[in-house]
Scaffold this motif. Structure first.
Motif, mmCIF file in Angstrom:
data_model
loop_
_atom_site.group_PDB
_atom_site.id
_atom_site.type_symbol
_atom_site.label_atom_id
_atom_site.label_comp_id
_atom_site.label_asym_id
_atom_site.label_seq_id
_atom_site.Cartn_x
_atom_site.Cartn_y
_atom_site.Cartn_z
ATOM 1 N N LEU A 262 0.855 -1.218 -0.092
ATOM 2 C CA LEU A 262 -0.163 -0.016 0.028
ATOM 3 C C LEU A 262 0.920 1.186 -0.197
ATOM 4 C CD1 LEU A 262 -2.794 -1.102 2.533
ATOM 5 C CD2 LEU A 262 -3.197 -0.943 0.069
ATOM 6 N N ALA A 263 1.909 1.168 0.857
ATOM 7 C CA ALA A 263 2.692 2.374 0.731
ATOM 8 C C ALA A 263 3.598 2.423 -0.591
ATOM 9 C CB ALA A 263 4.089 2.273 1.764
ATOM 10 N N GLU A 264 3.728 1.356 -1.193
ATOM 11 C CA GLU A 264 4.392 1.510 -2.648
ATOM 12 C C GLU A 264 3.193 2.181 -3.772
ATOM 13 O OE1 GLU A 264 7.454 1.611 -4.877
ATOM 14 O OE2 GLU A 264 7.337 1.054 -2.883
ATOM 15 N N SER A 322 -6.346 -14.682 1.573
ATOM 16 C CA SER A 322 -7.795 -14.046 0.996
ATOM 17 C C SER A 322 -8.061 -12.871 1.499
ATOM 18 C CB SER A 322 -8.982 -15.107 1.255
ATOM 19 O OG SER A 322 -8.630 -16.187 0.631
ATOM 20 N N ASN A 323 -7.814 -12.556 2.785
ATOM 21 C CA ASN A 323 -8.016 -11.127 3.327
ATOM 22 C C ASN A 323 -7.047 -10.319 2.679
ATOM 23 O OD1 ASN A 323 -10.166 -12.181 5.011
ATOM 24 N ND2 ASN A 323 -8.830 -12.611 6.621
ATOM 25 N N LEU A 324 -5.935 -10.690 2.553
ATOM 26 C CA LEU A 324 -4.763 -9.696 2.058
ATOM 27 C C LEU A 324 -5.491 -9.479 0.701
ATOM 28 C CD1 LEU A 324 -2.011 -8.677 2.064
ATOM 29 C CD2 LEU A 324 -1.088 -10.929 1.354
ATOM 30 N N SER A 325 -5.550 -10.396 -0.195
ATOM 31 C CA SER A 325 -5.867 -10.037 -1.567
ATOM 32 C C SER A 325 -7.256 -9.055 -1.679
ATOM 33 C CB SER A 325 -6.286 -11.410 -2.383
ATOM 34 O OG SER A 325 -6.727 -10.949 -3.535
ATOM 35 N N SER A 326 -7.996 -9.526 -0.727
ATOM 36 C CA SER A 326 -9.276 -8.710 -0.748
ATOM 37 C C SER A 326 -8.714 -7.201 -0.317
ATOM 38 C CB SER A 326 -10.322 -9.255 0.302
ATOM 39 O OG SER A 326 -10.804 -10.314 -0.483
ATOM 40 N N ASN A 327 -8.116 -6.997 0.592
ATOM 41 C CA ASN A 327 -7.941 -5.564 1.257
ATOM 42 C C ASN A 327 -6.833 -4.986 0.243
ATOM 43 O OD1 ASN A 327 -8.934 -6.233 3.611
ATOM 44 N ND2 ASN A 327 -6.870 -6.950 4.682
#
Length: 636
Positions: A262-264, A322-327
């Motif tokens: 997200l920072a990138e 899955s949570n990582l991908s969705s976020n």
């Protein structure tokens, strides 16, 4: 009369005088008109002479003006022809120095002038400018190459790997590029992107690849230790230890990846145009996701080698990823297919595990489980139920797997018609009725497989001891029931508890069949003398045992004694066997209660009628009603 004639004569004279005046004026007007016509004639003649004289002079003047314009155009063209060599001479020195030595602002200004000159030269399309255009093109290319190099060097200064745990444990955002760096990088990117669009060569700006080539390794290096930790924490200290939720480093790895990605993405949004965001992010994150895929493959190998104890790690990883991908998808709209591809091996193993665990239960019971002679429940029952309880802790990812498999899909080895390349969306992780219901069906399938296989193994091992088989089945069914009610399985399986209860009843019935033998010794014919009246069958107080026995023959009394003796032998033997068996508390209480209800009323009736057969000596009548009731109480 004479006066009248004189007056008329004077008037006529006056009129003649006026006519003469008018005639004189008319003659003068005629003469003037002739003079005017003569003047006009002379003027017209003079005009034609002037026109004839001035006309050639005007034409020559126009020709001279056209010639002057043409001369100016030729001079302008000569200036344009000379201009490229002038621009090349003026700008080459600045561009050769490079942005570091010349200064970024001066360098970019020089590049813009060269770029503008080249664009204008290409529009004129003069053959004489072709060589000059080629020279400017090479100069511009050299300048762009230097800009790309400077871009990468400047970017590298802010791209040293960081320690991710510092940001994860303190819940701090990962660092982004400094404002000064972003400004300078943005100026270079804007120029090169504009230059690329204006050039005849199609394609994306080389800055995209340059950015990814620097920031991609930064992401991979920063996350490297988290990847190692995820593999290391999966290594088992004890071979048969069951995986405990949250003990693997994958959750921390995912948190670090989400934060740094997200920072990138913020960096990318500050530097590139909107239509480039996705492309740059995917290129930049490609190396880190490849490292993630390698880590997941290693974990998958470990899970498959320890499936019965570590299948839960697969379920946990599915939820984490899955949570990582969705976020990330909700913030960037990117990377979901890449995560799906990386997760695919783990997801396939998780689907395969469901059917494999059932087969493992069958194999272990058939090959390794020894049925205890005391009918005690075997460890595999509690192990199997513990597994289902643990699965309930991972109900979100398991529900998504169940939905993708379909009801009963685990029986076909985990195959699925759904594409495994698609990662489930958030909606598929909602624990809806379908997902819970299918898991409940899987749980009951597991329980039926367990108890069926145990029953078959018990029947082949304890062929002639049905009572022991019955206790064994009831014990295991009771453990199943207890572990359902005392866990998160209860709300899922409450509609199916009757199926578990049937197993316990089956075991109970098999056991109580053995107790029919002593009951048969308590069945008798009511003996009466022909002359005597049949004794009443009311309360015990109304029954006189001595009177009943007095009316029996010696043979009948001996038959009664035999019945007591046979009952005692059979009852004592069954009581001893009962106490030698290992029973779950609920099973022991249930069996004691059922045996008491089955035998005590019959014995009480028989004792009331015939206990005086040995006159209280206890030779035949071993138990009175109180003592036999105490025996039943001791069974519980």
């Amino acid at each position: 009369m004479a006066i009248s004639l004189g007056s008329r004569h004077a008037a006529d004279e006056e009129a003649r005088a006026e006519v003469e005046v008018l005639n004189s004026r008319l003659e003068k007007t005629t003469q003037l008109t002739k003079k005017i016509q003569s003047s006009l004639g002379r003027l017209e003649s003079s005009g034609r002479s002037v026109q004839d004289a001035v006309g050639p002079l005007f034409g020559n003047t126009q020709k001279l003006q056209t010639l002057g314009t043409n001369i100016d155009a030729v001079l302008s063209a000569i200036d344009r022809i000379r201009q490229p060599s002038d621009i090349k001479s003026n700008e080459e020195e600045i561009i050769r120095k490079g942005p570091e030595e010349a200064g970024l602002a001066a360098f970019l200004s020089s590049m813009k002038r060269v770029n503008k000159a080249l664009s204008e030269m290409q529009q004129t399309n003069l053959r004489s400018n072709q060589q000059a255009a080629a020279d400017l093109g090479r100069l511009l290319k050299s300048g762009n190459t230097q800009l790309e190099g400077h871009f990468k060097r400047l970017l590298q200064e802010d791209s040293m790997p960081v320690e991710p745990l510092h940001y994860i444990t303190k819940d701090k955002p990962f660092p982004v590029l400094s404002q000064d760096t972003t400004t300078r990088l943005g100026l270079m990117n804007s120029f090169i992107a504009s230059s690329t669009r204006q050039s005849s060569i199609s394609g994306e700006s080389p800055i995209v690849q340059a950015y990814a080539s620097v920031r991609g390794p930064y992401l991979t290096s920063t996350l490297q230790n988290l990847a190692f930790a995820s593999v290391n924490t999966a290594r088992k200290q004890t071979p048969d230890a069951v995986y405990r939720q949250g003990t693997n480093g994958m959750g921390t790895y995912a948190r670090g990846m989400e934060g740094i990605f997200l920072a990138e993405y913020d960096n990318i949004c500050s530097l590139f145009s909107r239509d480039e965001f996705g492309r740059v992010l995917n290129l930049t994150c490609q190396g880190a996701i490849s490292e993630l895929a390698r880590t997941l493959r290693e974990l998958n190998t470990h899970i498959k080698a320890n499936l019965t104890t570590d299948c839960y790690l697969a379920y946990e990883i599915i939820e984490i990823m899955s949570n990582l991908s969705s976020n990330l998808d909700s913030r960037t709209g990117e990377l979901k297919p890449s995560f799906a591809a990386a997760l695919k091996p783990i997801r396939e193993t998780a689907k395969w595990s469901l059917g494999e665990l059932l087969e493992d239960t069958r194999r272990r019971i058939s090959a390794t489980v020894n049925i205890p002679l005391d009918a005690a429940a075997v460890p595999i029952t509690s192990e199997t139920m513990t597994r289902l309880q643990t699965m309930a802790d991972f109900l979100r990812p398991i529900s998504s797997i169940m939905i993708s498999l379909g009801d009963g899909g685990w029986k076909s080895g985990g195959s699925s018609n759904a594409s495994s390349d698609q990662i489930p969306s958030l909606s598929s992780f909602d624990i809806g009725a379908d997902g819970k219901q299918i898991f409940a069906h899987y749980s009951m399938d597991t329980i039926d497989t367990l108890l069926n296989t145990l029953e078959q193994k018990a029947k082949s091992t304890l062929q002639k001891t049905k009572s022991t088989i019955g206790v064994f089945i009831a014990n295991n069914a009771t453990i199943v029931d207890r572990m359902i009610r005392n866990s998160d399985l209860q709300p899922l399986l409450s509609p199916r508890m009757a199926d578990v209860e049937r197993w316990r009843k089956t075991g109970t019935q098999m056991y109580t069949m053995a107790w029919r033998e002593p009951s048969t010794h308590l069945l008798d014919v009511q003996y009466t003398n022909r002359g005597s009246q049949r004794p009443p069958s009311g309360s015990a107080a109304a029954i006189d045992s001595a009177a009943i026995l007095k009316g029996l023959s010696s043979k009948d009394k001996d038959a009664i004694k035999d019945k007591f003796r046979l009952f005692n032998a059979s009852f004592d033997d069954l009581v001893a066997k009962h106490k030698s068996l290992s029973m779950e508390r609920e099973v022991r209480e249930t069996l004691a209660r059922q045996l008491q209800q089955m035998i005590e009323p019959l014995y009480g009736r028989f004792w009331d009628r015939y206990h005086e057969v040995d006159k209280g000596k206890g030779k035949y009548v071993k138990y009175d009603k109180g003592s036999i009731s105490a025996v039943f109480l001791s069974l519980g």
